[in-house]
Motif scaffolding. Structure first.
Motif, short mmCIF file in Angstrom:
data_model
loop_
_atom_site.label_atom_id
_atom_site.label_comp_id
_atom_site.label_asym_id
_atom_site.label_seq_id
_atom_site.Cartn_x
_atom_site.Cartn_y
_atom_site.Cartn_z
N ARG A 123 -2.38 11.85 11.52
CA ARG A 123 -2.34 13.31 11.39
C ARG A 123 -1.13 13.87 12.15
O ARG A 123 -0.84 13.46 13.27
CB ARG A 123 -3.63 13.93 11.95
CG ARG A 123 -4.86 13.60 11.14
CD ARG A 123 -6.12 14.09 11.85
NE ARG A 123 -6.03 15.51 12.18
CZ ARG A 123 -6.92 16.15 12.94
NH1 ARG A 123 -7.94 15.48 13.46
NH2 ARG A 123 -6.78 17.43 13.19
N GLU A 124 -0.45 14.83 11.54
CA GLU A 124 0.72 15.43 12.17
C GLU A 124 0.35 16.56 13.12
O GLU A 124 1.20 17.00 13.91
CB GLU A 124 1.68 15.95 11.09
CG GLU A 124 2.29 14.84 10.22
CD GLU A 124 3.28 15.37 9.22
OE1 GLU A 124 3.44 16.62 9.15
OE2 GLU A 124 3.91 14.56 8.51
N ASP A 125 -0.90 17.04 13.02
CA ASP A 125 -1.29 18.18 13.85
C ASP A 125 -2.03 17.76 15.12
O ASP A 125 -2.62 18.60 15.80
CB ASP A 125 -2.16 19.14 13.04
CG ASP A 125 -3.48 18.51 12.62
OD1 ASP A 125 -3.57 17.26 12.60
OD2 ASP A 125 -4.43 19.27 12.30
N ILE A 126 -2.00 16.48 15.45
CA ILE A 126 -2.67 16.01 16.65
C ILE A 126 -1.78 14.98 17.34
O ILE A 126 -1.05 14.22 16.68
CB ILE A 126 -4.06 15.43 16.32
CG1 ILE A 126 -4.94 15.35 17.57
CG2 ILE A 126 -3.96 14.09 15.62
CD1 ILE A 126 -6.41 15.12 17.28
N ARG A 127 -1.80 14.97 18.66
CA ARG A 127 -0.92 14.08 19.42
C ARG A 127 -1.71 13.50 20.58
O ARG A 127 -2.40 14.22 21.31
CB ARG A 127 0.29 14.88 19.93
CG ARG A 127 1.19 14.14 20.91
CD ARG A 127 2.45 14.93 21.21
NE ARG A 127 2.18 16.28 21.65
CZ ARG A 127 3.13 17.17 21.97
NH1 ARG A 127 4.40 16.85 21.87
NH2 ARG A 127 2.80 18.38 22.39
N PHE A 128 -1.58 12.18 20.78
CA PHE A 128 -2.26 11.51 21.88
C PHE A 128 -1.25 11.03 22.90
O PHE A 128 -0.20 10.47 22.56
CB PHE A 128 -3.06 10.30 21.36
CG PHE A 128 -4.18 10.68 20.43
CD1 PHE A 128 -5.10 11.65 20.78
CD2 PHE A 128 -4.33 10.05 19.20
CE1 PHE A 128 -6.14 12.01 19.94
CE2 PHE A 128 -5.36 10.38 18.35
CZ PHE A 128 -6.27 11.37 18.72
N LEU A 129 -1.56 11.26 24.17
CA LEU A 129 -0.74 10.78 25.27
C LEU A 129 -1.52 9.71 26.01
O LEU A 129 -2.68 9.92 26.38
CB LEU A 129 -0.41 11.93 26.23
CG LEU A 129 0.23 13.18 25.62
CD1 LEU A 129 0.40 14.26 26.69
CD2 LEU A 129 1.56 12.85 24.97
N HIS A 130 -0.89 8.57 26.21
CA HIS A 130 -1.55 7.46 26.91
C HIS A 130 -0.96 7.36 28.31
O HIS A 130 0.14 6.86 28.50
CB HIS A 130 -1.35 6.15 26.14
CG HIS A 130 -1.78 6.23 24.71
ND1 HIS A 130 -0.88 6.40 23.67
CD2 HIS A 130 -3.01 6.18 24.15
CE1 HIS A 130 -1.54 6.44 22.53
NE2 HIS A 130 -2.83 6.32 22.80
#
Length: 271
Positions: A123-130
């Protein structure tokens, strides 16, 4: 054929999740995807985001989009199960946290989450940071794990958000919410990126102090001045003519002090 007992179970689950449920949770209760679609057609539920629905009968909760996106990150687990985890499996961060904290002029999307285990999405509208996240940098914002004001400032800057918008976020944090920034904690967070903004390598304290000076100090000072002025007004009403001159003198001194501090920390100071 849908089973009434399963629908009731779904309604009870949704009631504990701001009136929402995920497709995965419905399937866990024996409700197939096409049954959910029929509920949509019957105007019983409505889609909120990818794989998340809300029962229409209840009032829409504040910031429903943020809650729905958080539910969608790990859609099989219930909100109650996820909120017992330590560390939290997903914490709103960056621009999404700023919107949740009701400060600044950011758009929530792309919805940004710091996750405790690796997570990917197309999805382009969600971003995960690890990345690692200290528990002291997390707070519950309307029931959703969210980075605190100091951590949010750090994330906004390291994610290359507009510095002017970060200034506005800090100003709103103080003006609207009365937040007092912990300069020491903010400095510790900013140390890895201080050199990017023209400060010596690792000198997050100077960076944090500058941010606080131009975005928080004057507002906090104004709040103090207003409180003292109110107190002086009360004293003035109760005081006799003999003490009025002393009160007027103290009020003038207070105004002069405020103006002096504003000259030291001008609100438009830039790096």
């Amino acid at each position: 054929m849908k089973k009434p007992g399963n629908i009731i179970s779904l309604e009870l689950l949704a009631a504990s999740q701001w009136g929402m449920f995920t497709t995965a949770q419905a399937q866990e209760l024996g409700i197939r995807r096409n049954q959910v679609f029929r509920m949509v057609s019957a105007l019983r539920v409505e889609p909120i985001c990818f794989g998340v629905y809300r029962f229409i009968a209840g009032a829409q909760p504040p910031q429903a989009d943020l809650k729905a996106e958080w539910l969608s990150v790990f859609p099989k687990q219930t909100a109650a199960e996820r909120l017992t985890l330590r560390p939290y499996d997903a914490v709103m961060a960056g621009r999404t946290a700023a919107v949740a904290l009701d400060a600044g002029d950011f758009h929530a999307s792309p919805y940004t989450f710091i996750v405790s285990r690796r997570r990917q999405t197309s999805r382009e509208d969600i971003r995960f940071l690890h990345c690692r996240l200290s528990e002291k940098d997390v707070m519950l914002c309307d029931g959703i794990p969210t980075t605190c004001f100091e951590r949010t400032v750090y994330d906004l800057l390291r994610l290359y958000e507009d510095p002017d918008l970060v200034d506005k976020f800090m100003e709103d944090a103080v003006r609207k919410h009365g937040h007092q920034f912990d300069v020491e904690r903010l400095g510790s967070l900013l140390s890895p990126i201080a050199s990017r903004f023209g400060y010596p390598i690792g000198d997050g304290i100077s960076f944090a102090a500058s941010l606080a000076a131009r975005n928080a100090t004057n507002i906090q000072l104004s709040h103090v001045a207003a409180s003292v002025s109110q107190g002086l007004a009360l004293l003035s009403n109760r005081a006799g003519q003999q003490s009025q001159a002393s009160i007027d003198g103290l009020s003038t001194t207070l105004v002069e002090l405020e103006e002096s501090l504003k000259r030291i920390y001008p609100p438009d100071l830039k790096e």
